[in-house]
Design an enzyme around this catalytic site. Structure first.
Site, PDB file in Angstrom:
ATOM      1  N   GLU A   2     -10.573  -2.668   1.927  1.00  0.00           N
ATOM      2  CA  GLU A   2     -10.033  -3.088   3.221  1.00  0.00           C
ATOM      3  C   GLU A   2      -9.539  -1.899   4.036  1.00  0.00           C
ATOM      4  O   GLU A   2      -9.294  -2.024   5.235  1.00  0.00           O
ATOM      5  CB  GLU A   2      -8.910  -4.113   3.020  1.00  0.00           C
TER       6      GLU A   2
ATOM      7  N   ASP B 240      -7.130   0.972  -7.022  1.00  0.00           N
ATOM      8  CA  ASP B 240      -6.706  -0.266  -6.368  1.00  0.00           C
ATOM      9  C   ASP B 240      -7.747  -1.342  -6.667  1.00  0.00           C
ATOM     10  O   ASP B 240      -8.383  -1.890  -5.772  1.00  0.00           O
ATOM     11  CB  ASP B 240      -6.570  -0.036  -4.860  1.00  0.00           C
TER      12      ASP B 240
ATOM     13  N   HIS C 266       0.817  -1.215   0.000  1.00  0.00           N
ATOM     14  CA  HIS C 266       0.000   0.000   0.000  1.00  0.00           C
ATOM     15  C   HIS C 266       0.856   1.273   0.000  1.00  0.00           C
ATOM     16  O   HIS C 266       0.456   2.287  -0.566  1.00  0.00           O
ATOM     17  CB  HIS C 266      -0.970  -0.024   1.177  1.00  0.00           C
TER      18      HIS C 266
END
Length: 460
Positions: free
Chosen positions: A51, A140, A27
């Site tokens: 998430e 993402d 990330h």
């Protein structure tokens, strides 16, 4: 144990999304290169990332006023909050909330990102309604190689155009683009990465600059890859900033941790320095395109051509008017490399460094600035704007090549810089990014040069 612990893995439709031990590396690699390529990112969109870890990294930036998260799967967010709370944990950030989703800068939108962007933005009009433009968009989503029904929509032209239309003037988009290619892959339009090929070629038509980089420590068994697209070439200045400059920006822009440990576990100036150098497999894949891009001919020195150094083929002469030039002491064949070793010693001076030197001449007292002023005079006289680095960056010659006569037309010259033989810096070219300094400085003979002729360089 302090050495061994269970790894918790998040799967989505059978595909690994995150591993709790390596997700910070992934990330940080996804978020921070693009965020630091922008000078002042305030409004950020996140496509996917349910998430919460992408959001966590975005909120570490002090400049961010609003982070809009577009996630179609509300259940994924709830599962992550309950079973993987560390992914959306902002409790260690100074001034942050315990859960990143609850930060007042966060705007959660459980919606289809494709519909959101196409409904609210277009590449021709920009904003269609009340939604404001974004400084950075982070995508993402699923990997391009994933065989999903909506891959064509996700990586197709309509969605990409809408996202480009939603960017501010200096806006940047970062997209994770799946497993990195190998040196032995076929052309991307003929393999399992055809969606990625379509995405790249479309972005090339819409952006001004693109970079691709890899991170091998994400926990996905193979290196993961990312593409950054910039609406303005000015982002090249930040992308190619020196490691210490990036480290300073990290210090200046990243919020402090309450436990006083570093807020970033992997990304820093040296990490970004590694991202600057596009892995060779991307260059090989790029040069399998049909037609082959022109710059692919110059990826390395032609071993059949001679490299002629100063002592082996040149001398300085001064005429009756006091003008000094470089002349050949032997015949030189077309295509030979001219004083390559001497030119390789050229200095690259960023616009920020030049500005700091100029500022020093006004802030330092008395004669202390003479050396700096002399150096600046030298860079003005023997420097020129780089054709491949960031805007305003200069290449400064050192050594005997400073005496060679420079002209602005190819017809007058007998030598040329490699960069002037190539098309203007393309939006995307791993060849240019990997060889940019060689293209900027090396000179070749553009025709046969006879003994005694003056060396005349076409500057472009």
């Amino acid at each position: 144990s302090g050495y061994v612990s269970a790894v918790r893995v998040l799967f989505l439709d059978g595909t690994i999304q995150s591993l709790n031990d390596t997700e910070p590396v992934y990330h940080e690699a996804l978020v921070h290169p693009a965020m630091f390529a922008h000078k002042d990112p305030k409004r950020v969109a996140i496509v996917g990332g349910g998430e919460g870890a992408t959001l966590r990294e975005v909120l570490k930036h002090k400049t961010v006023d609003e982070a809009v998260m577009l996630e179609i799967d509300e259940m994924l967010v709830q599962i992550s909050r309950e079973h993987l709370p560390g992914l959306s944990d902002c409790s260690n950030q100074e001034g942050g909330t315990d859960v990143c989703f609850d930060d007042p800068r966060t705007q959660m939108m459980y919606t289809n990102a494709i519909e959101y962007f196409t409904d609210n933005f277009s590449i021709e009009e920009g904003e269609k309604g009340e939604e404001k433009k974004y400084d950075v968009i982070i995508v993402d989503a699923l990997d391009p190689e994933d065989n999903v029904s909506f891959a064509d929509d996700l990586y197709g032209g309509k969605f990409i155009d809408a996202m480009v239309g939603s960017l501010t003037e200096d806006g940047i988009i970062i997209i994770q683009v799946g497993t990195a290619p190998s040196l032995f892959d076929p052309p991307e339009d003929q393999g399992m990465y055809s969606s990625r090929d379509v995405l790249f070629k479309h972005l090339e038509l819409r952006m001004n600059t693109m970079f691709v980089y890899e991170e091998s420590r994400c926990g996905f068994l193979e290196p993961h890859s990312f593409v950054v697209g910039c609406k303005s070439k000015s982002c090249r200045n930040q992308w190619y900033a020196k490691s210490d400059v990036v480290d300073y920006e990290v210090y200046r822009r990243i919020v402090a941790s309450k436990n006083e440990e570093p807020a970033l576990v992997h990304f820093d100036g040296s990490t970004q320095h590694g991202y600057k150098f596009t892995p060779k497999a991307w260059e090989d894949i790029y040069c399998l395109r049909d037609p082959v891009p022109a710059e692919c001919r110059y990826r390395s020195l032609d071993l059949e051509k001679e490299i002629i150094g100063w002592e082996a083929g040149f001398e300085a002469r001064t005429d009756e008017d006091g003008q000094t030039g470089i002349f050949t002491t032997r015949d030189i064949e077309e295509g030979s490399y001219i004083m390559a070793e001497e030119l390789a010693a050229s200095l690259f001076l960023s616009s920020d460094t030049h500005k700091n030197l100029v500022d020093s001449t006004t802030s330092m007292p008395g004669s202390n600035t003479i050396v700096i002023e002399n150096f600046l005079d030298y860079t003005d006289k023997y420097g020129r704007e780089s054709l491949t680095e960031g805007l305003g960056s200069r290449v400064v010659q050192v050594g005997p090549t400073i005496l060679a006569r420079k002209v602005e037309t190819k017809e007058e010259a007998n030598t040329v810089r490699i960069a002037t033989m190539l098309p203007t810096l393309p939006t995307y070219s791993p060849v240019f990014e990997r060889n940019r300094r060689m293209f900027d400085v090396l000179v070749v003979a553009s025709r046969d040069i006879l003994k005694g002729e003056e060396v005349i360089i076409f500057e472009g």
